[in-house]
Design an enzyme around this catalytic site. Structure first.
Site, PDB file in Angstrom:
ATOM      1  N   CYS A 200       0.858  -1.186   0.000  1.00  0.00           N
ATOM      2  CA  CYS A 200       0.000   0.000   0.000  1.00  0.00           C
ATOM      3  C   CYS A 200       0.893   1.236   0.000  1.00  0.00           C
ATOM      4  O   CYS A 200       1.850   1.318   0.780  1.00  0.00           O
ATOM      5  CB  CYS A 200      -0.917   0.013   1.225  1.00  0.00           C
ATOM      6  SG  CYS A 200      -1.933   1.511   1.355  1.00  0.00           S
ATOM      7  N   CYS A 319      -0.536   4.276  -6.175  1.00  0.00           N
ATOM      8  CA  CYS A 319      -1.325   3.156  -5.670  1.00  0.00           C
ATOM      9  C   CYS A 319      -0.778   1.836  -6.203  1.00  0.00           C
ATOM     10  O   CYS A 319      -0.510   1.699  -7.404  1.00  0.00           O
ATOM     11  CB  CYS A 319      -2.787   3.330  -6.083  1.00  0.00           C
ATOM     12  SG  CYS A 319      -3.853   1.946  -5.629  1.00  0.00           S
TER      13      CYS A 319
END
Length: 392
Positions: A200, A319
């Protein structure tokens, strides 16, 4: 001239026997054919890529080939040699030249493979990447950092129980989760990984915490590439940073400035949220993303961004779930796209063999097989009970 034409046809036919042998800078002078050979040979047992500069003499009968290499310390002689599936030669004697018939080019490649590699010591293990996972169970696609097939080297995963997306996004860990996070880092170190990342982009918040636990390179976010990408372009040229949600990246700006040494508030950075791309809402919902459905919208967003900011020179996908669209954006825009996979490849690449030059055989080759993994593996039964999002 007719004989020269015949030589050319015959030599081309010989090259056709093995499509992986190429020649460049070829020329004829008298009866001598001078060229540079580049040989790539691959079998289930060994792989070699080597280059040879030499002089080859051709004759009409059988086209015997003789080569005097300039940089090989020990030259083998092959007479009528051919290559077996295991990479062995049918005939080989010590000498100062390589001579062969119709299979001479294959024999040449195998002979040089045997003499070119100078390293004789124990091989180092193939490099391995360690990935810290959120307590977040979802079906990743190739190109996503949580899909092992996104990599051409071994990867090892470790989930941190209780380390949810919400905690990661907040930048603050409860003490119990912090303890498990550090245990995960140490577990990966003990497994022998060569670098550590996270699944992440918001794990950039915990880059310093991870570094305190290990001396290995730690790159918890694809934003670790931002300094290199930034200094590659002029101050007035822009870089587009794509994120899952533009608003949620704003609180990280001070951290990005501290960790990466660049100010994301500068005009050269264009931060683009992908939350409105049709189908990408599945990321926020923790569901399976329909890559073919999302790809056109992602490409359209990239093109729209370029129209609004024509001075953009590169894209950086923050991302970790944007990787599956990198190739499509590269193809559509012609611009480089940096993502979580290119970030990992950069750091692991520092421990891989340089194919085609330098010392050969000092590191083991990757076997092409990833270790079987599913969410929650590498945890004890007790640790699995602490998982928040375990779907079993």
């Amino acid at each position: 001239k007719r004989l020269l034409f015949l030589f050319t046809l015959l030599f081309s036919a010989l090259l056709g026997v093995d499509s992986t042998m190429h020649s460049a800078q070829a020329m004829f002078k008298d009866d001598t054919f001078a060229t540079t050979y580049s040989r790539s040979y691959k079998t289930p047992k060994f792989e070699s890529k080597l280059h040879l500069t030499g002089i080859a003499t051709l004759t009409p009968r059988g086209m015997p080939l003789s080569v005097s290499p300039s940089h090989v310390s020990k030259v083998q002689t092959i007479t009528g040699g051919s290559l077996s599936p295991g990479g062995n030669l049918s005939a080989r004697d010590a000498g100062g030249a390589i001579v062969g018939g119709q299979q001479s080019l294959k024999a040449l490649g195998a002979s040089l493979q045997a003499t070119h590699s100078a390293y004789t010591g124990p091989k180092r293990a193939a490099p391995t990447l360690g990935i810290v996972r959120l307590d977040y169970d979802y079906p990743p696609s190739p190109g996503d950092i949580d899909h092992p097939d996104s990599f051409r080297y071994d990867v090892v995963y470790r989930v941190v129980p209780g380390f949810t997306f919400e905690i990661c996004q907040s930048g603050k860990m409860p003490p119990a989760v912090e303890k498990r996070f550090l245990e995960a880092i140490q577990w990966l170190v003990d497994k022998g990984v060569n670098g550590i990342t996270g699944d992440c982009g918001f794990m950039m918040y915990f880059q310093q915490l991870a570094r305190r636990q290990t001396s290995l390179p730690v790159f918890m976010s694809s934003l670790a590439q931002l300094p290199a990408v930034t200094c590659s372009y002029a101050a007035m040229e822009r870089i587009a940073i794509f994120t899952a949600n533009g608003k949620t990246l704003k609180p990280m700006k001070a951290l990005i400035k501290e960790e990466c040494g660049v100010d994301p508030d500068e005009m050269r950075f264009v931060i683009i949220g992908c939350q409105d791309v049709p189908g990408f809402e599945a990321v926020a919902a923790g569901g399976k993303v329909n890559i073919p459905k999302v790809t056109p919208g992602m490409v359209q967003l990239a093109k729209k961004t370029l129209t609004e900011h024509p001075d953009i020179r590169a894209f950086l996908f923050e991302c970790t779930e944007l990787g599956p669209y990198s190739d499509a954006v590269r193809a559509a825009t012609g611009l480089p796209v940096y993502d979580s996979i290119t970030c990992c490849n950069f750091f692991i690449g520092g421990l891989q063999d340089s194919k085609g030059f330098g010392l050969d055989g000092w590191v083991k080759e990757w076997d092409g097989q990833q270790e079987a993994y599913k969410y929650g593996d590498n945890l004890s039964a007790e640790e699995k009970k602490q998982l928040v999002n375990f779907k079993n």
